[in-house]
Design a protein around this motif. Structure first.
Motif, PDB file in Angstrom:
ATOM      1  N   ARG A 715       0.837  -1.187   0.000  1.00  0.00           N
ATOM      2  CA  ARG A 715       0.000   0.000   0.000  1.00  0.00           C
ATOM      3  C   ARG A 715       0.879   1.247   0.000  1.00  0.00           C
ATOM      4  N   PHE A 716       0.515   2.200  -0.863  1.00  0.00           N
ATOM      5  CA  PHE A 716       1.190   3.495  -0.951  1.00  0.00           C
ATOM      6  C   PHE A 716       0.305   4.581  -0.354  1.00  0.00           C
ATOM      7  N   ASP A 722      -2.972  18.300  -6.772  1.00  0.00           N
ATOM      8  CA  ASP A 722      -3.471  19.416  -5.966  1.00  0.00           C
ATOM      9  C   ASP A 722      -2.950  19.396  -4.541  1.00  0.00           C
ATOM     10  N   GLY A 723      -2.085  18.436  -4.216  1.00  0.00           N
ATOM     11  CA  GLY A 723      -1.487  18.368  -2.887  1.00  0.00           C
ATOM     12  C   GLY A 723      -2.169  17.410  -1.948  1.00  0.00           C
ATOM     13  N   ALA A 724      -3.371  16.961  -2.257  1.00  0.00           N
ATOM     14  CA  ALA A 724      -4.096  16.033  -1.383  1.00  0.00           C
ATOM     15  C   ALA A 724      -3.464  14.646  -1.458  1.00  0.00           C
ATOM     16  N   THR A 725      -3.459  13.968  -0.311  1.00  0.00           N
ATOM     17  CA  THR A 725      -2.909  12.614  -0.279  1.00  0.00           C
ATOM     18  C   THR A 725      -4.020  11.590  -0.509  1.00  0.00           C
ATOM     19  N   TYR A 726      -3.633  10.438  -0.980  1.00  0.00           N
ATOM     20  CA  TYR A 726      -4.562   9.332  -1.178  1.00  0.00           C
ATOM     21  C   TYR A 726      -3.802   8.034  -0.993  1.00  0.00           C
ATOM     22  N   GLN A 727      -4.541   6.964  -0.697  1.00  0.00           N
ATOM     23  CA  GLN A 727      -3.931   5.662  -0.462  1.00  0.00           C
ATOM     24  C   GLN A 727      -4.352   4.708  -1.575  1.00  0.00           C
ATOM     25  N   GLU A 728      -3.422   3.836  -1.960  1.00  0.00           N
ATOM     26  CA  GLU A 728      -3.741   2.878  -3.013  1.00  0.00           C
ATOM     27  C   GLU A 728      -3.041   1.560  -2.764  1.00  0.00           C
ATOM     28  N   GLU A 729      -3.760   0.481  -3.072  1.00  0.00           N
ATOM     29  CA  GLU A 729      -3.186  -0.865  -3.046  1.00  0.00           C
ATOM     30  C   GLU A 729      -2.518  -1.094  -4.398  1.00  0.00           C
ATOM     31  N   ALA A 730      -1.273  -1.579  -4.408  1.00  0.00           N
ATOM     32  CA  ALA A 730      -0.518  -1.702  -5.653  1.00  0.00           C
ATOM     33  C   ALA A 730       0.126  -3.072  -5.763  1.00  0.00           C
ATOM     34  N   THR A 731       0.227  -3.534  -7.021  1.00  0.00           N
ATOM     35  CA  THR A 731       0.993  -4.737  -7.362  1.00  0.00           C
ATOM     36  C   THR A 731       1.932  -4.351  -8.502  1.00  0.00           C
TER      37      THR A 731
END
Length: 1009
Positions: A715-716, A722-731
């Motif tokens: 997970r990243f 725009d500067g906002a953070t977000y989370q993502e599951e990655a392979t």
């Protein structure tokens, strides 16, 4: 005696007079003869030079146009542009490279281009068919960029490369972007080596000469520059330059506009005769020249012989006249004898010249009968001179009547000089045929009288055959172009169209195309030409045939070569017969179609008007193999389009990098999630999305995993544009080539920010539910204990004998117990354990009632603003609890604004959709009445806002709050199946949005007033 002497003197004077007259006559005759002969000789040589120049100019012009035609195949060719665009998107994809190379190999193979290059819009060379990309000169890259700016096909003319110091030409074809049809993404460079055709052709001379040569030149500013190697100078192209002011050079005269035969000097300083012209459609000028000394060498030799003969004649005449005193008759006959011998010598001399030239010479007498037929014509025609002497032209070549040979000879006999265009010839005696050009002029005797016609003939059959081959190649390339541009509905439509092009290219009437499976040794019929379908009467035709059952077209597979039968009715061991109603075959040609060293199909054509030959086999093989590549390429392209569509429409973000981590592709989902467009991301490293939430060891472990050929999952926390953070599951997975080397990395990622937020909401809701259950149970039990305490306390206080101090203490205890009961009642509201009186309520009425209370309790520094929707939907609620809810929120806002501010209470109708429901748990799709309370107070940070609804949590000073106000609000909202959302920012303020489900009633329907 005196009479004798006088007679002698008169005789002497007569002899002298005769001598003078005779000498003058001999000199005049010699001059006229030589002058006439020199005139005809010069005319013949000039005509020969002109013929050579015109022939070479036409061939070069055709060659130039053919190269331009090659360039037009790719210009604005949507199919080829899509292949190039796909290759640029993924240069490491072998299939993308193969599509582009199929196109380029076809053109390079047929026309022997030195190289074909592909240069993108940044001047980067991506592909070279024959050479290393490092050999591409800066000049060629610059011209490629200029071609993309102009958007037109351009040529470089002859230039010298700064990489290998060799001379080249090039055509530059801008490749259009298939997405918009306006911008250009690359330039295709067709690089030509002049040594392969132009230079050898220019060097060619049709007869043996010690000084003859052809020069190709162009104007470069105030100079004329030579473009080809010279006969007597090496390494000359683009280095030999002559100022335009030096008009003694024929090439200078040519660029100044002069055409035809000119005289001047050459680069050696030798005097020359040349024929010059400009090659139509090119910036080039052609000069065919030969040294004067070589041209006039035979005339000089003849002149000296003539001088010797004339001198001999004059001397002999003098001797004869001296002897004339006594032997006038003898001298007379001797003089005639010597004149006759002299004429024979001159005639023999002229015959030696005619027999030695490398072109056909025919001399006709005044009756237009042949009196001379030189060895060149004997060799070319196969007819000996003895067979034609004394005959007329039509007796030998009857077909020349169509060319008007009698009229041409008649005009030449009247003094006109005539040159004919190229025309065919046929010799019935030997069966030879070909093409010639000819010129006709009159034949003069020593007195200047026309005594016949001289014809000069040049065989141009080889040149004509070369031109025919060029036309056939152009026809095949045109057919390939038509196939590549054909708008087909399916693959069968394309196969039908390719077969029709094959029939047309070979001049056939009918044709068929069968697919072949080498593993099963089975043929499958895939196409018949239109005429076959019209003429064939066979019924119940089988579309599948085994190899062992087939005849001629199966033999093409068995022998793995073309089979041509030009007499189909003749016995043939390979034929197996035809069914009744089959199309009648007169001539037949079948060719195996190879793809990847395997036979994939056979094509058959039939009923050409003339015999099938090796040229038909070659052209048909090249056409169908190239067409099959197009078909295979189309099938691969369709598969790739499906894959690309799936990737492009995927909701998951997909990022492809090279083996160094540089981004080379992102799908639209990446643009939607990150806020960056593809142009901003391609060429960057994924670190552009770093949020700073992960340390260096996190990224090192990731990189070590994927470079070791393994897949990484995790997970990243990344940052949007725009500067906002977000989370993502990655392979992230490595991509390996055929030898196991990592060429790319592919990351498939899914934005889980909303999922995590929903999980947090669910956790918070579950926590609040658990706290509510605990608080409700505790409050209920504790309330029972307090009621017992208060009951006993009332009994004790009812006694009249209690001391005053004790009674006061007991009353304080009662007051504390009743305060505790009030707190317990609030906790019961939070735990949703209190009874409610549900009615149809209009929140606007509640707001108006609370507004009057707030006006008395709010400080004057706080302004109250009401924004109410007059058509507000009705809800089902307990009016008292609604008032309590609004008062608690208003008081909470008041406490947040000790220095004053603005309190805004707003009502409105809202309809929540599925997307909003997916983000906020507890809110279903539908209609809601929204109550919003907004203050401009100090606000809260994110961590504080998470706990505000928990019982006994407060941000106020000790003693100024119980921490149950918002808990009560939360309990009321939950008890009414609503939802409360808090949005607060430091130094900005706080807003509470309370959603209540609307009921199916109008605003005026029994609402609580």
């Amino acid at each position: 005696m005196e009479a004798y002497l006088a007679a002698r003197r008169r005789s002497l004077l007569a002899i002298i007079l005769i001598f003078v007259v005779l000498s003058l006559g001999i000199l005049s005759a010699g001059y006229l003869f030589y002058n006439n002969h020199a005139k005809h000789y010069q005319i013949g040589m000039e005509s020969q030079l002109s013929s050579i120049t015109n022939m070479k100019a036409r061939v070069i012009e055709d060659w130039w146009q053919e190269r331009f035609g090659d360039a037009l195949i790719f210009y604005r060719n949507v199919t080829f542009s899509e292949s190039v665009r796909g290759y640029f998107k993924n240069p490491n994809n072998l299939d993308s490279m193969r599509q582009v190379r199929i196109w380029l190999e076809t053109v390079q193979t047929q026309h022997r281009y030195k190289d074909i290059l592909l240069i993108d819009s940044k001047g980067i060379d991506h592909l070279a068919m024959s050479e290393d990309l490092s050999q591409v000169s800066g000049f060629l890259k610059q011209r490629a960029l200029e071609a993309m700016q102009t958007g037109e096909v351009e040529s470089t003319d002859v230039y010298r490369s700064n990489t290998d110091n060799l001379v080249y030409m090039a055509y530059l074809v801008p490749i259009v972007d298939p997405n918009d049809g306006k911008h250009f993404i690359a330039t295709l460079v067709l690089r030509i080596d002049p040594q392969q055709f132009i230079y050898p052709f220019i060097k060619y001379w049709p007869f043996t000469s010690n000084s003859a040569e052809t020069i190709l030149a162009r104007r470069d500013g105030d100079e004329v520059v030579y473009l080809n190697e010279l006969r007597f100078r090496k390494n000359i192209p683009l280095r030999r330059r002559i100022p335009v002011g030096n008009t003694e050079y024929p090439s200078v005269k040519a660029v100044l506009g002069q055409e035809g035969v000119v005289q001047g000097i050459d680069y050696r300083g030798e005097e020359i005769i040349a024929d010059v012209c400009q090659i139509t459609g090119t910036p080039w000028y052609l000069e065919s020249r030969i040294d004067k000394s070589e041209i006039y060498a035979p005339l000089k030799k003849q002149l000296w012989i003539m001088i010797f003969l004339v001198s001999s004649l004059i001397g002999g005449s003098g001797a004869f006249l001296v002897w004339l005193w006594d032997r006038q008759n003898v001298n007379f006959y001797r003089q005639r004898y010597e004149a006759s011998e002299t004429l024979k010598e001159v005639t023999l001399f002229n015959q030696e010249i005619v027999q030695g030239v490398s072109q056909g010479i025919v001399v006709f007498d005044n009756e237009l009968r042949i009196v001379l037929w030189n060895p060149y014509l004997e060799e070319k025609t196969g007819i000996n001179a003895a067979e034609v002497l004394g005959k007329r032209a039509l007796e030998i070549f009857p077909h020349l009547k169509e060319q008007g040979i009698d009229e041409l000879l008649a005009l030449a006999a009247k003094g006109e000089i005539i040159s004919t265009p190229e025309h065919p010839y046929y010799i019935p005696q030997t069966g030879k045929s070909g093409w010639v050009i000819a010129s006709y002029s009159n034949h003069l005797n020593s007195k200047g009288e026309i005594v016949g016609v001289i014809a000069s003939v040049m065989d141009i059959t080889e040149i004509k055959l070369a031109q025919e081959r060029i036309k056939l190649n152009e026809a095949r390339l045109h057919s390939l172009y038509e196939i590549s541009q054909h708008k087909f509905e399916d693959e069968q439509d394309l196969l039908n169209f390719a077969l029709e092009q094959a029939v047309k290219l070979t001049g056939s009437k009918v044709g068929h195309l069968r697919q072949y499976d080498e593993t099963e040794e089975v043929f499958r019929l895939i196409a018949y030409s239109h005429k076959v379908m019209d003429e064939c009467k066979v019924t119940g035709r089988s579309t599948v045939r085994k190899l062992e059952e087939t005849g001629l077209w199966g033999e093409a597979v068995r022998q793995r070569k073309a089979i041509a039968v030009n007499d189909y009715n003749a016995p043939n061991p390979f034929k197996k017969g035809q069914p009744a109603g089959h199309v009648e075959l007169l001539r037949y040609l079948t060719v195996p179609v190879f793809y990847a060293d395997k036979i994939v199909a056979v094509v058959g054509v039939a009923n050409k008007e003339s015999d099938y030959n090796d040229t038909d086999i070659l052209q048909l093989s090249l056409l169908m193999e190239a067409a099959w590549r197009i078909i295979e390429s189309h099938a691969a392209t369709e598969q790739e389009k499906k894959l690309i569509t799936a990737v492009e429409q995927s909701a998951d973000s997909i990022v492809i990098t090279d083996n160094t981590g540089t981004i080379i592709y992102v799908n639209p989902a990446v643009e939607k999630i990150t806020g960056y467009n593809s142009r901003e991301l391609i060429g960057q490293n994924p670190r552009v999305l770093k949020s700073g939430e992960h340390d260096q060891s996190f990224y090192k472990a990731l990189w070590d995993t994927i470079t070791d050929g393994k897949t990484w999952s995790g997970r990243f926390v990344n940052r949007r544009k725009d500067g906002a953070t977000y989370q993502e599951e990655a392979t992230i997975s490595p991509v390996l080539n055929g030898v196991g080397k990592i060429t790319n990395f592919v990351a498939v990622k899914r934005d889980v920010t909303k999922n995590l937020e929903l999980q947090a909401q669910l956790f918070q809701a579950q926590k609040m539910e658990a706290i509510g259950i605990l608080a409700g149970g505790f409050a209920h039990d504790f309330n029972n204990l307090l009621q017992v305490i208060l009951g006993y306390l009332e009994l004790i206080l009812s006694s009249q004998s209690l001391p005053a101090q004790l009674q006061a203490n007991l009353e304080e205890i009662g007051l504390a117990a009743r305060s505790g009961a009030t707190l317990v009642n609030r906790m019961l509201v939070f735990g949703r354990k209190t009874p409610t009186q549900i009615e149809s309520v209009n929140l606007n009425t509640i707001v108006e009632q609370v507004r009057s209370l707030l006006g008395r309790s709010m400080p004057k520094l706080i302004a109250i603003e009401l924004l109410m929707d007059k058509d507000l939907w009705v809800i089902s609620a307990d009016p008292g609890q609604m008032e309590q809810l609004l008062m608690n929120l208003a008081i909470n806002a008041r406490d947040a604004m000790p220095d004053g501010g603005r309190l805004t209470i707003e009502t409105q109708n809202v309809v929540l959709d599925e997307e909003y429901h997916n983000v906020h748990l507890g809110l279903k799709e539908g209609r809601y009445a929204l109550l919003s309370v907004t203050d401009t107070g100090a606000g809260m940070d994110e961590d504080t806002a998470k706990h505000i609804f928990e019982p006994f949590f407060t941000t106020k000073e000790v003693g100024k709050g119980t921490g149950l106000g918002l808990s009560v609000v939360y309990g009321i909202v939950e008890q009414h199946c609503g939802k409360i959302i808090c949005d607060s920012q430091r130094s900005v303020g706080t807003k509470f949005d309370v959603y209540f489900p609307a009921i199916e009633e109008t605003l005026n329907a029994q609402a609580h007033v």
